[in-house]
Design an enzyme around this catalytic site. Sequence first.
Site, mmCIF file in Angstrom:
data_model
loop_
_atom_site.group_PDB
_atom_site.id
_atom_site.type_symbol
_atom_site.label_atom_id
_atom_site.label_comp_id
_atom_site.label_asym_id
_atom_site.label_seq_id
_atom_site.Cartn_x
_atom_site.Cartn_y
_atom_site.Cartn_z
ATOM 1 N N ASP A 122 0.771 -1.235 0.000
ATOM 2 C CA ASP A 122 0.000 0.000 0.000
ATOM 3 C C ASP A 122 0.809 1.294 0.000
ATOM 4 O OD1 ASP A 122 -1.546 -2.243 0.836
ATOM 5 O OD2 ASP A 122 -3.129 -0.887 1.446
ATOM 6 N N CYS A 194 -2.432 -8.708 -1.516
ATOM 7 C CA CYS A 194 -3.736 -9.314 -1.236
ATOM 8 C C CYS A 194 -4.555 -9.521 -2.509
ATOM 9 C CB CYS A 194 -4.508 -8.459 -0.245
ATOM 10 S SG CYS A 194 -3.714 -8.334 1.366
ATOM 11 N N GLU A 448 -6.625 3.619 8.467
ATOM 12 C CA GLU A 448 -7.739 3.076 7.692
ATOM 13 C C GLU A 448 -8.822 2.560 8.631
ATOM 14 O OE1 GLU A 448 -5.440 1.487 3.684
ATOM 15 O OE2 GLU A 448 -6.041 0.051 5.228
ATOM 16 N N SER A 474 -9.619 0.949 3.433
ATOM 17 C CA SER A 474 -8.913 -0.018 2.603
ATOM 18 C C SER A 474 -9.637 -0.154 1.275
ATOM 19 C CB SER A 474 -8.881 -1.379 3.308
ATOM 20 O OG SER A 474 -8.502 -2.400 2.417
#
Length: 559
Positions: A122, A194, A448, A474
């Site tokens: 991220d 992910c 988040e 997210s």
Amino acid sequence: MGNRSHDILKKPDWCFNRSVFKSVGFSDDDLNRPVIGIANSWNELVPGHANLRQVADHVRKGIYRAGGAVAEFGVIGACDGTAQGHAGMHYILPSRDLIANDIEVMVEAHRLDGIVLLGSCDKIVPGMLMAAARLTIPAIFLNGGPMLGGVTFDGRKSDLTTMSEALGMLKSDKIDGETYEQLEELCGPTCGSCAFYGTANTMCCMAEAIGMSLPGAALVPAVYADRLRLAESTGKAIVSLVQRQITADKVITYQSLENAIRVLMATGGSTNAVLHLSAVAAELGIDAGAMMAAYDRLSRTTPQIAKVNPASQYDMEDFHQAGGIPKVMEEIKQLLHGDSITVTGKTVAENLAAYKYKYPFNSNVISTLEQPFSQQKGLAILRGNLAPGTAVTKPAAIDPAMHVFTGSARVFDCEEAAEAAILNGGITAGDVVVIRYEGPKGGPGMREMYKAMKYIYGMGLAKKTALITDGRFSGTNNGCFVGHISPEAAEGGPLAAVENGDKITIDIPNGSLHLHLSEEEIQARLTRWQRPQPKFTRGYLGVYSKLASSAAKGAVIEI
């Protein structure tokens, strides 16, 4: 233009420097080649980075084959998933600026001729792109690839975030403890970023859309052999960029950022991309207002033509096999700046014309401009008396019936308090959960609200409640949510004036976030408001809380 490294490696004046390089194994032959850095964020803590040591080996092979010498160094990389829901999350967004600074220091201190940036997750990806935009040297980005999906659960392939949804189901007696514990071992079957279209994969796709990665690189799964072949090709490509002096500032431009925004909207990517692309733009001196205007303007004319988890049951492997970012860009090519240069040395249009697809197209994942999944924007910028700066939401992940929602405020001054209330049954249909003091300064670090939204989903409230915050979300979140509210509460924004029971309306079609109070009442409440004490006064977070800009400016450090 010669190699930068040779400026400090010429005989006889720079023989001291040559001896330093030779002391770690470089030869005379190496020192006659362009010296290419590999900024590798490999570690054993982040699934998306666990394979980067192997990826780096293949990049190294490509560099040597093309005539370069390799100088690899490490870069920090923290996992958003592990950091969720506790104090560690304060560090995640601020780590982005550290990563950019770290790479800048290593490149400039050692006069590297080019740089390969290896990351997957991220904040690491945007931090690396910020560094590339800042440095006027050839640069190329390569990610480690997405994770494969897990066991089928709740009607689709599971992923790591399924555990958080399942916890809400466990708490509301929708599943039993044995099912929940089995899921722990089956939802994340491989390494990789992910398996959903969250911030990590969104930013890897943005790097490709900008032109900073080889075509098709973003979505090749981590465990595919193609990932290693891409790594070798990336090594060869960086040497070519050095030889041709195609520097990163020629690739990352306002036009290429507009291309990325188009792809972001067309694919319904993470809201965090707004924050990160703005931060990359800031490195180029592009005004934050111009970027926010671009998101708003381009979103109005870019339909959504890709639907991937969390917007559908299809995951990153499906997205890759459907054609990935090249297929998306081909379908919207009339909306793109086709003449933008990329790290292939060719333009976007030339890359698309030459790209070869390996799998059959899947129109359930990627559609066309003529028959989009939705004419509605994938992301939306909201304004109003509750967000006089801006706020960001993601219509692509929100049920159309919830695109206009009015409810009663339930106010929480931190993430943890809201999560406890949700899991304890304290939130009911018709509530608008307000989580404040989680912005860049107030958080600090703009955490988040991932778990809060997952718990709402698991409790069966995703289509009955909303959540708004000056924090972030997210990319895997769905339900009705609005984040990045600016000015943030800690700076005296209107969010600080909200009280329990106040009516709030989220109106996505009209781009509005409205608190049902008069301006006089809002100002009266803010007059009585007292700024909270900083949560951190020492260490890096103490510095960040003082210097971080607003979310509307990318939450970059301002001096």
